[in-house]
Design an enzyme around this catalytic site. Structure first.
Site, PDB file in Angstrom:
ATOM      1  N   CYS A  82       0.826  -1.224   0.000  1.00 20.45           N
ATOM      2  CA  CYS A  82       0.000   0.000   0.000  1.00 20.45           C
ATOM      3  C   CYS A  82       0.849   1.257   0.000  1.00 20.45           C
ATOM      4  CB  CYS A  82      -0.935   0.012   1.208  1.00 20.45           C
ATOM      5  SG  CYS A  82      -0.046   0.012   2.781  1.00 20.45           S
ATOM      6  N   CYS A 135      -2.495  -3.583   8.517  1.00 21.66           N
ATOM      7  CA  CYS A 135      -2.091  -2.256   8.992  1.00 21.66           C
ATOM      8  C   CYS A 135      -1.570  -2.348  10.427  1.00 21.66           C
ATOM      9  CB  CYS A 135      -3.253  -1.275   8.913  1.00 21.66           C
ATOM     10  SG  CYS A 135      -4.182  -1.384   7.362  1.00 21.66           S
TER      11      CYS A 135
HETATM   12 FE1  FES Z   1      -1.460   0.546   4.237  1.00 27.27          FE
HETATM   13 FE2  FES Z   1      -3.293   0.351   6.081  1.00 27.27          FE
HETATM   14  S1  FES Z   1      -3.604   0.342   3.946  1.00 27.27           S
HETATM   15  S2  FES Z   1      -1.151   0.292   6.322  1.00 27.27           S
END
Ligand code: FES
Length: 143
Positions: A33, A102
């Site tokens: 991400c 996360c």
């Molecule tokens: Fe990247 Fe939550 S989407 S740490």
């Protein structure tokens, strides 16, 4: 979708910022991400007397950093090391399954900061047990 506690720690995060002259610093990114977390520890007699963070990431990552720093303050290095991402997520009254990674970021960043402290104080870094399916050291693989 998110618990009230997640929303609270996202909108009013605790321990944001840096520590001047920290004992240890850890930084970890999630390549999938692109989010990045940085943690600063102040350690005295192997007890974490202060912890702060800077997270460039999603709401769940910010809430996890906030809760994780709250949970490790006052703890020994060993206790902080064994804080799992699952425990952080539970303290937040849960995270959606697709957001568990996360909280893994918080666990890994704490480990890096502790190891930074250990190495700076002339000790051996501690090792992580990596998950065989995802390569992280989480105990609740969601991948
Ligand atoms: Fe990247 Fe939550 S989407 S740490």
């Amino acid at each position: 979708m998110y618990s009230e506690k997640v929303m609270d720690h996202f909108t009013n995060p605790r321990n944001v910022g840096m520590i001047e002259d920290p004992s240890g610093v850890g930084e970890e990114g999630n390549p999938s991400c692109g989010d990045i977390m940085k943690m600063y520890l102040k350690v005295e007699n192997d007890i974490i007397v202060d912890a702060k963070f800077q997270t460039f990431g999603c709401g769940a990552a910010i809430a996890s950093s906030s809760m994780a720093t709250e949970m490790i303050k006052g703890k020994t290095l060993e206790e902080a090391w064994t804080l799992s991402n699952k425990a952080v997520a539970e303290a937040l009254d849960g995270l959606p399954p697709n957001k568990m990674h996360c909280s893994v970021l918080a666990e890994e960043t704490i480990h890096k900061a502790i190891n930074d402290y250990l190495v700076k104080s002339g000790r051996e870094p501690w090792g992580d047990e990596e998950c065989s399916s995802c390569g992280h050291d989480c105990d609740t693989c969601e991948l």
